[in-house]
Write a protein that holds these residues in place. Sequence first.
Motif, short mmCIF file in Angstrom:
data_model
loop_
_atom_site.label_atom_id
_atom_site.label_comp_id
_atom_site.label_asym_id
_atom_site.label_seq_id
_atom_site.Cartn_x
_atom_site.Cartn_y
_atom_site.Cartn_z
N GLN A 99 5.49 5.34 6.87
CA GLN A 99 6.77 5.00 6.26
C GLN A 99 6.60 4.15 4.99
OE1 GLN A 99 10.05 5.98 7.51
NE2 GLN A 99 8.65 7.41 8.52
N PRO A 100 5.90 4.67 3.99
CA PRO A 100 5.65 3.87 2.78
C PRO A 100 6.89 3.74 1.90
CG PRO A 100 4.89 6.10 2.44
CD PRO A 100 5.32 6.03 3.89
N ASP A 101 6.85 2.74 1.03
CA ASP A 101 7.92 2.57 0.04
C ASP A 101 7.68 3.41 -1.20
OD1 ASP A 101 9.52 0.16 1.19
OD2 ASP A 101 7.43 -0.49 1.32
N LEU A 102 6.43 3.83 -1.41
CA LEU A 102 6.08 4.56 -2.62
C LEU A 102 4.79 5.33 -2.38
CD1 LEU A 102 6.54 4.90 -5.81
CD2 LEU A 102 4.91 3.01 -6.04
N VAL A 103 4.70 6.51 -3.00
CA VAL A 103 3.46 7.28 -3.03
C VAL A 103 3.01 7.40 -4.47
CG1 VAL A 103 2.40 9.54 -2.67
CG2 VAL A 103 3.88 8.56 -0.91
N ILE A 104 1.75 7.04 -4.74
CA ILE A 104 1.19 7.15 -6.09
C ILE A 104 0.17 8.27 -6.11
CG2 ILE A 104 -0.07 5.99 -7.93
CD1 ILE A 104 0.95 3.33 -6.90
N VAL A 105 0.40 9.27 -6.95
CA VAL A 105 -0.55 10.37 -7.14
C VAL A 105 -1.04 10.34 -8.58
CG1 VAL A 105 0.50 11.83 -5.35
CG2 VAL A 105 1.30 12.01 -7.73
N VAL A 106 -2.24 10.87 -8.78
CA VAL A 106 -2.84 10.84 -10.11
C VAL A 106 -3.36 12.23 -10.47
CG1 VAL A 106 -3.51 8.41 -9.97
CG2 VAL A 106 -5.09 10.15 -9.17
N GLY A 107 -3.36 12.52 -11.77
CA GLY A 107 -4.00 13.74 -12.25
C GLY A 107 -3.26 15.02 -11.91
N ASP A 108 -4.04 16.09 -11.65
CA ASP A 108 -3.44 17.42 -11.57
C ASP A 108 -4.14 18.33 -10.57
OD1 ASP A 108 -5.85 17.96 -12.86
OD2 ASP A 108 -4.93 18.25 -14.83
N VAL A 109 -4.82 17.76 -9.58
CA VAL A 109 -5.53 18.60 -8.61
C VAL A 109 -4.57 19.04 -7.50
CG1 VAL A 109 -7.73 17.51 -9.13
CG2 VAL A 109 -6.34 16.61 -7.26
N ASN A 110 -5.03 19.89 -6.61
CA ASN A 110 -4.16 20.39 -5.54
C ASN A 110 -3.61 19.28 -4.66
OD1 ASN A 110 -4.48 23.05 -6.36
ND2 ASN A 110 -6.18 23.44 -4.98
N SER A 111 -4.39 18.24 -4.43
CA SER A 111 -3.93 17.10 -3.64
C SER A 111 -2.76 16.40 -4.31
CB SER A 111 -5.07 16.11 -3.42
OG SER A 111 -6.11 16.67 -2.65
N THR A 112 -2.77 16.35 -5.64
CA THR A 112 -1.68 15.72 -6.39
C THR A 112 -0.36 16.43 -6.10
OG1 THR A 112 -3.27 15.19 -8.15
CG2 THR A 112 -0.93 15.04 -8.69
N LEU A 113 -0.40 17.74 -6.21
CA LEU A 113 0.81 18.55 -5.95
C LEU A 113 1.26 18.43 -4.51
CD1 LEU A 113 2.89 20.75 -6.58
CD2 LEU A 113 1.10 22.45 -6.16
N ALA A 114 0.34 18.62 -3.57
CA ALA A 114 0.71 18.66 -2.16
C ALA A 114 1.29 17.33 -1.69
CB ALA A 114 -0.52 19.02 -1.32
N CYS A 115 0.68 16.23 -2.08
CA CYS A 115 1.14 14.91 -1.61
C CYS A 115 2.46 14.52 -2.26
CB CYS A 115 0.07 13.86 -1.86
SG CYS A 115 -1.40 14.10 -0.84
#
Length: 389
Positions: A99-115
């Motif tokens: 139950q996070p308050d925020l998700v930080i993703v970086v860049g442009d890999v498949n994990s970035t999109l999925a998360c």
Amino acid sequence: MNRSTDTLKWILVVGARPNFMKIAPLIRAISAHNEKNGNRIQPFLVHTGQHYDVRMSDAFFRDLQLPEPDVHLGVGSGNHGEQTGKVLIEFEKILLQEQPDLVIVVGDVNSTLACSLAAAKLHIPVAHVEAGLRSFDRAMPEEINRIVTDAISDYLFTPSPDGDEHLLGEGIPKEKIFLVGDIMIDSLLFNLEQAKKTQILASLGLVDMPYALVTLHRPANVDDREIFGRILEGLSDVAKKIPVIFPMHPRTRKQVNTFGLDEAFLFHSALPIDSAEYGNNEGRIPKIHCFEPLGYLDFLQLMSHAKVVLTDSGGIQEETTVLNIPCITLRDSTERPITVTEGTNVLVHDDPQKIVAEVSKILEGRIRQGKCPAIWDGHTAERIVAVLC
């Protein structure tokens, strides 16, 4: 963002090698913020395992002094749909549990999109670091990842003004866009002195020797035998002029074997290397010298002393610009055009003649003079944390 509690839980996502250099400065900036503000932010690091090879993952955690992940999803390799789907399924479980308050993703890999997609569907705010980059080539899987991630993110942190322009042109509200600089450069500048302490140049017999450094891994280049062959033709001609050093990505090595292209390379399985091997004595045909993938610090030291870097990596285009190292990009487009307009980068795609011609210019001293773009100063992560707090 939910600010009703004293502590904010931020999930930070890494999955592939380029992510590690972008997350490490954020971890440091959060730690510095907590020291001043009483541990208000609780970072929670998730490693999706998109790069599962120890040389591509664990070594970078060690070199960048990243903490052990709180969760390792271990999704491994697979085609784009399979890999993205696995991350989406497993990451959603983490979101429901933490139950996070925020998700930080970086860049442009498949994990970035999925998360980012998993978080957006659960109405959890998403911050995308390195937003707004566009190559305008939708044949690149990374381009699709960038466009979709930006469309569903709540905070879009751009490295350069063109990123802001792209996002505004796509209808992203101005209040969501923040020009903060290039977070890759935070890692580069923070680790540059430490990299100088490595012994990689001596181990490879390259002390005081000019050399060309190569990285090559993008599917568009290494999955097509004809394109790969043209690039190797150019690199082989370069090897007649200057030693060519190639720490080879596991995926690229697999394609070399699949296409039967081994003859272009001399594979080194152990260090140190006898520098005499780089010569063309006894009538030998010069080869492209290949090694296992290197850790971040070793690679940074190798790159900072190269006469020229030939690459299809976006991040290396940025790093060479800051280091003022000539960069020849083996692509016909780039999502980082500022490295061409202001930096040291030139695009040649897979044209052997252009590859050789650009290297020849550099060896003759005709080097384009670049400059470091504004606010690529090593403080991007601090700006990001300040916005989010």
